[in-house]
Structures are given as structure tokens and as C-alpha cells.
Design a protein around this motif. Structure first.
Motif, PDB file in Angstrom:
ATOM      1  N   VAL A 136       0.855  -1.196   0.000  1.00  0.00           N
ATOM      2  CA  VAL A 136       0.000   0.000   0.000  1.00  0.00           C
ATOM      3  C   VAL A 136       0.887   1.241   0.000  1.00  0.00           C
ATOM      4  O   VAL A 136       2.112   1.139   0.182  1.00  0.00           O
ATOM      5  CB  VAL A 136      -0.940   0.011   1.230  1.00  0.00           C
ATOM      6  CG1 VAL A 136      -1.854  -1.204   1.226  1.00  0.00           C
ATOM      7  CG2 VAL A 136      -0.137   0.081   2.517  1.00  0.00           C
TER       8      VAL A 136
ATOM      9  N   SER B  49      -1.494  -1.717  -4.107  1.00  0.00           N
ATOM     10  CA  SER B  49      -2.388  -0.560  -4.239  1.00  0.00           C
ATOM     11  C   SER B  49      -1.565   0.715  -4.123  1.00  0.00           C
ATOM     12  O   SER B  49      -0.892   0.933  -3.107  1.00  0.00           O
ATOM     13  CB  SER B  49      -3.459  -0.580  -3.140  1.00  0.00           C
ATOM     14  OG  SER B  49      -4.226  -1.762  -3.189  1.00  0.00           O
ATOM     15  N   SER B  50      -1.614   1.537  -5.157  1.00  0.00           N
ATOM     16  CA  SER B  50      -0.898   2.813  -5.113  1.00  0.00           C
ATOM     17  C   SER B  50      -1.854   3.920  -4.683  1.00  0.00           C
ATOM     18  O   SER B  50      -3.078   3.727  -4.636  1.00  0.00           O
ATOM     19  CB  SER B  50      -0.294   3.139  -6.475  1.00  0.00           C
ATOM     20  OG  SER B  50      -1.309   3.430  -7.410  1.00  0.00           O
TER      21      SER B  50
ATOM     22  N   ASN C 231      -3.918  -0.031  -9.264  1.00  0.00           N
ATOM     23  CA  ASN C 231      -3.510  -1.257  -8.596  1.00  0.00           C
ATOM     24  C   ASN C 231      -2.914  -2.244  -9.582  1.00  0.00           C
ATOM     25  O   ASN C 231      -3.174  -2.182 -10.781  1.00  0.00           O
ATOM     26  CB  ASN C 231      -4.716  -1.903  -7.899  1.00  0.00           C
ATOM     27  CG  ASN C 231      -5.433  -0.951  -6.968  1.00  0.00           C
ATOM     28  OD1 ASN C 231      -4.849  -0.459  -6.012  1.00  0.00           O
ATOM     29  ND2 ASN C 231      -6.692  -0.665  -7.265  1.00  0.00           N
TER      30      ASN C 231
ATOM     31  N   ILE D 293       2.818   2.362 -10.674  1.00  0.00           N
ATOM     32  CA  ILE D 293       2.220   1.766  -9.477  1.00  0.00           C
ATOM     33  C   ILE D 293       3.293   1.215  -8.541  1.00  0.00           C
ATOM     34  O   ILE D 293       3.181   1.333  -7.312  1.00  0.00           O
ATOM     35  CB  ILE D 293       1.233   0.652  -9.889  1.00  0.00           C
ATOM     36  CG1 ILE D 293       0.052   1.253 -10.663  1.00  0.00           C
ATOM     37  CG2 ILE D 293       0.726  -0.120  -8.668  1.00  0.00           C
ATOM     38  CD1 ILE D 293      -0.813   0.215 -11.348  1.00  0.00           C
TER      39      ILE D 293
ATOM     40  N   MET E  43     -10.443  -4.244  -5.301  1.00  0.00           N
ATOM     41  CA  MET E  43      -9.192  -4.158  -6.070  1.00  0.00           C
ATOM     42  C   MET E  43      -9.068  -2.834  -6.811  1.00  0.00           C
ATOM     43  O   MET E  43      -7.969  -2.322  -7.006  1.00  0.00           O
ATOM     44  CB  MET E  43      -9.118  -5.312  -7.071  1.00  0.00           C
ATOM     45  CG  MET E  43      -8.629  -6.620  -6.495  1.00  0.00           C
ATOM     46  SD  MET E  43      -6.866  -6.583  -6.149  1.00  0.00           S
ATOM     47  CE  MET E  43      -6.199  -6.427  -7.812  1.00  0.00           C
TER      48      MET E  43
END
Length: 635
Positions: A110, A250-251, A256, A300, A409
Motif C-alpha cells: 500500500v 495498491s498505489s 492497482n 504503481i 481491487m
């Protein structure tokens, strides 16, 4: 596996003797005029069905595919543990285990609070829960799975192979012994040429745009997430530390990515989130290229860098969740189904839960044994209605779960309505979904094929309607430690596992001895009523006994005849019907599966490995009634 039953022969024992009168395929061979089953499509669903039916030399099967030959790369990759259990029944789970990449854990990445434009790992989660299955979650090229099914088809008595370059143009259900009239169209060198084939049954495994589904009036209903995703298989160098693990990344602002290591040690698959689409926009209009995928992945994964050396395969897709309103054609004529659809022809969803290929194969694993039983005169055609009843319910469960996972997602951290407190919602939901993603959440409702739960307490870990959960045992004849579930092959037979109560060594007068004796000789026994003259005693129902003692305490040669049946043309005694618990630390099956030690029980398992009934050892009347409701009596 067992072989040499009907005499010694050299060579590969997986290649079974060829059936007489089978169709001999040659180049440019003419299609048959009539068949028992016509399968449209050589995807996972179609090949799984064909591999089952090829085991039965009396069933004439035709499988056609519009492509000119088998696929070589791309498409699906994930094999969940339930599918691996099914592969064991086909005989090639060991090959997949050896060649595939095993998913042992999943890492979650994350945004770093200190530098939100960068990502950091926050957790690792075990991917397959302890004792959920003896099988791994594996990743392997879909084309290799196709090849293994094709090999199984050619090794079966029917020597079945696809007819490439043909697709279903239309079909009509009429009267007669082969009521489905199918028009096939050549898609190869003689493109446009048509051929007519009449079939008793047709199964459409021909994808989301299924001609078979449209021919029976089926329509897909659902929605689209209006989100573009890309997928690519690559060979690359990177400083990303978890490149050989499954990762959910997850950016903060760039979307993602799902990372899946592939077989061979170097290949990696990335599912990359691209752009949102407007409601009236199609993904094809955006003209995405492979370079867009690489650039998005690098944004990402920042601060890590992905240096792509080769793109093996890539594709762009839009998430859609759709379910067909028909899984068969029974509603068209108010009678028994003659045409079925399976796989993407009746349900579509996102690929990120890894269920597409798996659920498609489970569709036809459910249907295949039923078709075989009906065509061989074992069961009445009415049982075929259960396919749509059972698989539509599971497809709906799949789509509902996948919709929630796809939303998670695609949502930025902290902005999803599924986010909670504590661990990130994407991690929490992943853990919640482990049974589902393993393919283990299938639960068939009470029906003529899944009995009532009056005696479920006798085996609390083998739930009726769920798949039979294997556990370690020791085979008495040779003291071999093994998994009990691995005795089951994809051969259309029922398995009856009898678990002895405390102190029961199968002496005369014991519950186990009484059950085996009743099954072998009583006129009401399903073995007596449903086994044909000249067949082996286990041709329909395969009885296996499991005892609580060690193998030294059991007299294998003194077991009742049904636990050492004479089989084959020489009348050889089968020594592999009796088992005991594994006392060497792998686990006690009675404790692991909640089997009543005092009383023991019977566990009846369907040919597709799902528990049909749990009964006490003396519950012979209920066992007879169960089979009398679904099997046709012999002579």
C-alpha cells in the motif's frame, strides 16, 4: 494406480487399451453423421468434459473447435486447490504440481504514509489455509492444462481428439434418438462449408459469445464495472523484492496491480489497472498498447523499477459480471434438457479472483458423470436437470463474491465502501475469501443427489453437499501412506467410504462385516440391484473400509469378499480396498474429519467428489433408498 488387471502389457500404463469400433481420425476426415455428445469448444470446460467421456468406450463423443489448433500461451493461469483435487482424479495432478509455481503466500503493498507516491509492504498472508486441502494453489499456463487434458483424451479407450476448424452455426432440437440437429461451419481452409451432425446431447463450451447459448434462447444479464485492465506475461528484471510471490499492490493515485509468479522461475504475470471508462465507452476505443501496461506498472510499483525484456503475451479487457438466464434448454420444450452451456458461455467475471478456468472445469466435471450415467443406462435422464440447478447457484455465488473483490481491487485506499478498521480492507477481504478462492465454498443444496443431514453428526468434517475432504491413511495391503481421496478416479463410479467404529476389526458379527456382507448379497443392496451381469463388483459402487487400528492388527486376507473382490478376466483379487489410520504423525482421519469413533459411519461420495450422504454403518435401508431414487435397476 492399478493396472495389469486383464493381463500384462508393456509401455505407459496411463494409455488404456483402445476401444473397438472407435472413430479413426485421419487428416481431412469426414465428420460423423450422429454422435452421443457434441461438445462445442476446446477451452478448459470442453476438454474437461471430453476427457471424462473418453473414459467410456461405449459413448461416442465429438468435440469441435473453431481455432485451427490448440492454444500455445496466454489466457488463464491459476489452478485452485479444488481443481487440483479434480486433476488427481484425471491422473495428472502430479505433473501440474511438478511443473507449476506454487502460491504459498500473498503479500500486500500500500502507499507509504511517509511518501505516498511510493509503496511499502504491510502484510503477508498464507495463501492456502492449513488442512484446507492436501493440494497447493498452483500457477501454470492454460495451454499446458489443455495439453494434459488432450493427452488424457488420447490415452483413454475412445482415443478422442478434437476436430479443429469447426464451429456451431446453429442447432435445433427435434424428435428421434438423436434429436439435436447441429449445423457446423468450417472455419479453416474450407471456410464457409457446412456439415450436419445429429446428437443426443450438445454442450456449449464456446465462450462468452456462445452460439449454443443463443440457439437455446439464453441471454447474459449483469453489469460492467467500466474499468479497463491489462494483463501481460513478461520476462523482466526488477528490484521489487516480492516478484516471485503473489502480490496485491495498491498505489495512492496510479491504480492497482496484481502480481502472479509463473512456472519456470522467471516468467511473471501482471494484471494492471488502467483507466476508468465512461458508461458508453468500450475498452477497444482507447487503443491501449503493451507500452501502456509497462508504464502503468512502473508508476504503481514506484520506487521500484520493472525492466521488461520480453512480453510473452498481453491483452486488454473490461471487467464484466454476467450470468446466463439458461444453463440448459429444458424450458424450451417443457421436458428434459438436451442442450447445455458451461463455462464462459453461462457466466463471466473478472480474472483477479482466479476462478474463471477453475469454475468452468467444475461445471463440466459436474455434468460429465451425469451424462455418462444416463447414456450408459445407469440413471434416468431426469437427473440431468440437476446440472442447471447446482451450477447456476454456484455461478451466482461466484459473481457476487467477485463483484465485491473487484470493487476492492479497483478502489483507492481509504475510499472504498468496503474499507474497515484495523488491517486494510483488501487484506481482510482476501482472508475472508480464502475458502472461496480455493474452490472449496461449493455447497450443493439438498436434492436427490445430496441427501438429508439427519446423520451429519457422525462425520462433522465431511459436510453433505461439500467436496469430500481427503486425509491421510495407510493402505493395509502394503502399508503405504497416502491420501484416502486419491483412490477416486474420474470414472463415473460412486465411492462408499465405510469408517469402522471403536474395536471393529471386521470380524463376523461386527458392523463393518455386516455392511460388506449385506452389500454383496442382499437383494435390496444397491450393489446387487445396480451391477450388471459380467461386471466387476465395484463397477458402480466402490466400497473402501477405514479402521482405527494399525495395519498389523488387521487380517487383509480374511476381509469379506466385497473388500477383496475378484475382478477382470482372471478374477484377480483387488487388495487395495482396506485402510487404517496413519499413526506416524501425518494425522488421524477420524479426528481430522470429525468421524464418530464409537459408532463409525458410511460416507457416500458422488463421482464428482462431493459428499452425497452420511449414514450409520447399519443405515442400509437409507442407502438402498438413496440409490433406488436415482439408479435404474438391472434386469
Amino acid at each position: 494406480m492399478q493396472f495389469y488387471l486383464d493381463g500384462f502389457r508393456g509401455g505407459d500404463p496411463d494409455i488404456r487399451p483402445a476401444a473397438p469400433g472407435r472413430r479413426l481420425r485421419e487428416a481431412h476426415d469426414r465428420l460423423p453423421d450422429t454422435v452421443d455428445v457434441l461438445i462445442a469448444g476446446c477451452g478448459p470446460a470442453g476438454l474437461c468434459l471430453a476427457a471424462q467421456l473418453a473414459r467410456f468406450p461405449g459413448i461416442d463423443t465429438l468435440i469441435v473447435e473453431r481455432k485451427p489448433g490448440p492454444i500455445e500461451k496466454g489466457q488463464a493461469d491459476g489452478i485452485n486447490v479444488r481443481t487440483m483435487e479434480m486433476f488427481q482424479a484425471f491422473g495428472f495432478a502430479g505433473t501440474v504440481k511438478r511443473e507449476s509455481c506454487w502460491v504459498n503466500q500473498t503479500a500486500f503493498w500500500v502507499p507509504d504514509p511517509a511518501r505516498p507516491e511510493h509503496i511499502r509492504r504491510i502484510a503477508r498472508v498464507q495463501d492456502v489455509a492449513d488442512d484446507s486441502s492436501e493440494m497447493p494453489h498452483a500457477l501454470i499456463n492454460q495451454a499446458r492444462i489443455h495439453e494434459l487434458f488432450l493427452d488424457a483424451m488420447m490415452a483413454a479407450p475412445a482415443r478422442l481428439a478434437p476436430d479443429y476448424g469447426w464451429s456451431v452455426k446453429d442447432l435445433v432440437v427435434e424428435d428421434g434418438t438423436h434429436p439435436v440437429r447441429v449445423t457446423l461451419e468450417n472455419t479453416g481452409v474450407n471456410a464457409g462449408e457446412t456439415a450436419a451432425v445429429r446428437a443426443k446431447y450438445v454442450v456449449g463450451c464456446d465462450g462468452a459469445r456462445s452460439t449454443v447459448r443463443k440457439a437455446i434462447g439464453g441471454e447474459m444479464h449483469g453489469d460492467a464495472a467500466h474499468q479497463a485492465w491489462g494483463v501481460m506475461d513478461i520476462l523482466a528484471n526488477t528490484d521489487f523484492p516480492d516478484i516471485r510471490q503473489k502480490c496485491v499492490v495498491s498505489s495512492a493515485r496510479e491504480g492497482n496491480v496484481l502480481i502472479l509468479p509463473r512456472e519456470g522461475g522467471y516468467l511473471v504475470r501482471l494484471y494492471v489497472e488502467l483507466d476508468k471508462l465512461s458508461p458508453d465507452e468500450r475498452v477497444a476505443s482507447r487503443n491501449f498498447t503493451a507500452d501502456h501496461l509497462i508504464a502503468a506498472a512502473n508508476r504503481i510499483l514506484r520506487p521500484h523499477v520493472l525492466d521488461v525484456k520480453e512480453i510473452v503475451w498481453w491483452s486488454i479487457y473490461e471487467i464484466g459480471h454476467r450470468l446466463s438466464d439458461r444453463f440448459d434448454d429444458a424450458a424450451n420444450h417443457g421436458g428434459l434438457p438436451r442442450v447445455f452451456v458451461a463455462g464462459d458461455a453461462c457466466h463471466t467475471h473478472s480474472p483477479k479472483a482466479g476462478q474463471g478456468m477453475n469454475v468452468s472445469m467444475q461445471d463440466t466435471f459436474n455434468l460429465g458423470w451425469k451424462l455418462a450415467q444416463v447414456l450408459r443406462g445407469r440413471m434416468a435422464p431426469e437427473v440431468l436437470r440437476s446440472y442447471a440447478e447446482e451450477r447456476r447457484a454456484e455461478a451466482r455465488r461466484l459473481i457476487e463474491t467477485d463483484q465485491a473483490w473487484a470493487r476492492t481491487m479497483s478502489a483507492p485506499p481509504g475510499e472504498s465502501d468496503l474499507d474497515g478498521t484495523g488491517m486494510p480492507r483488501i487484506q481482510a477481504q482476501f482472508i475472508e475469501n480464502l475458502e472461496f478462492t480455493g474452490g472449496l465454498a461449493v455447497d450443493y443444496a439438498h436434492s436427490i443427489l445430496s441427501g438429508g443431514a439427519e446423520h451429519q453428526a457422525l462425520a462433522t468434517g465431511q459436510r453433505i453437499g461439500r467436496r469430500f475432504h481427503s486425509a491421510p491413511v495407510v493402505r493395509v495391503a502394503d502399508a503405504r501412506r497416502m491420501q484416502l481421496g486419491h483412490v477416486a478416479e474420474a470414472d463415473g463410479r460412486w465411492r462408499l467410504y465405510a469408517f469402522a467404529g471403536a474395536g471393529d476389526l471386521c470380524a463376523p458379527g461386527s458392523p463393518m462385516h455386516g455392511l460388506a456382507t449385506w452389500l454383496a448379497g442382499d437383494p435390496a443392496s444397491p450393489v446387487v440391484r445396480h451391477t450388471r451381469a459380467g461386471e466387476d463388483a465395484d463397477a458402480v459402487i466402490d466400497l473402501r473400509a477405514v479402521f482405527q487400528t494399525t495395519f498389523e492388527a488387521l487380517d487383509a486376507a480374511g476381509m469379506p469378499p466385497l473388500l477383496r473382490p475378484a475382478k477382470g478376466r482372471f478374477g484377480l483379487r483387488d487388495p487395495e480396498k482396506v485402510f487404517c489410520v496413519d499413526h506416524k504423525g501425518a494425522g488421524d482421519i477420524f479426528d481430522m474429519r470429525g468421524i464418530d469413533r464409537a459408532r463409525g459411519c458410511m460416507i457416500l461420495v458422488r463421482p464428482d467428489q462431493y459428499v452425497a450422504q452420511v449414514l450409520p454403518l447399519d443405515g442400509v435401508a437409507a442407502l438402498a433408498a438413496f440409490f433406488d431414487a436415482i439408479l435404474l435397476a438391472e434386469g
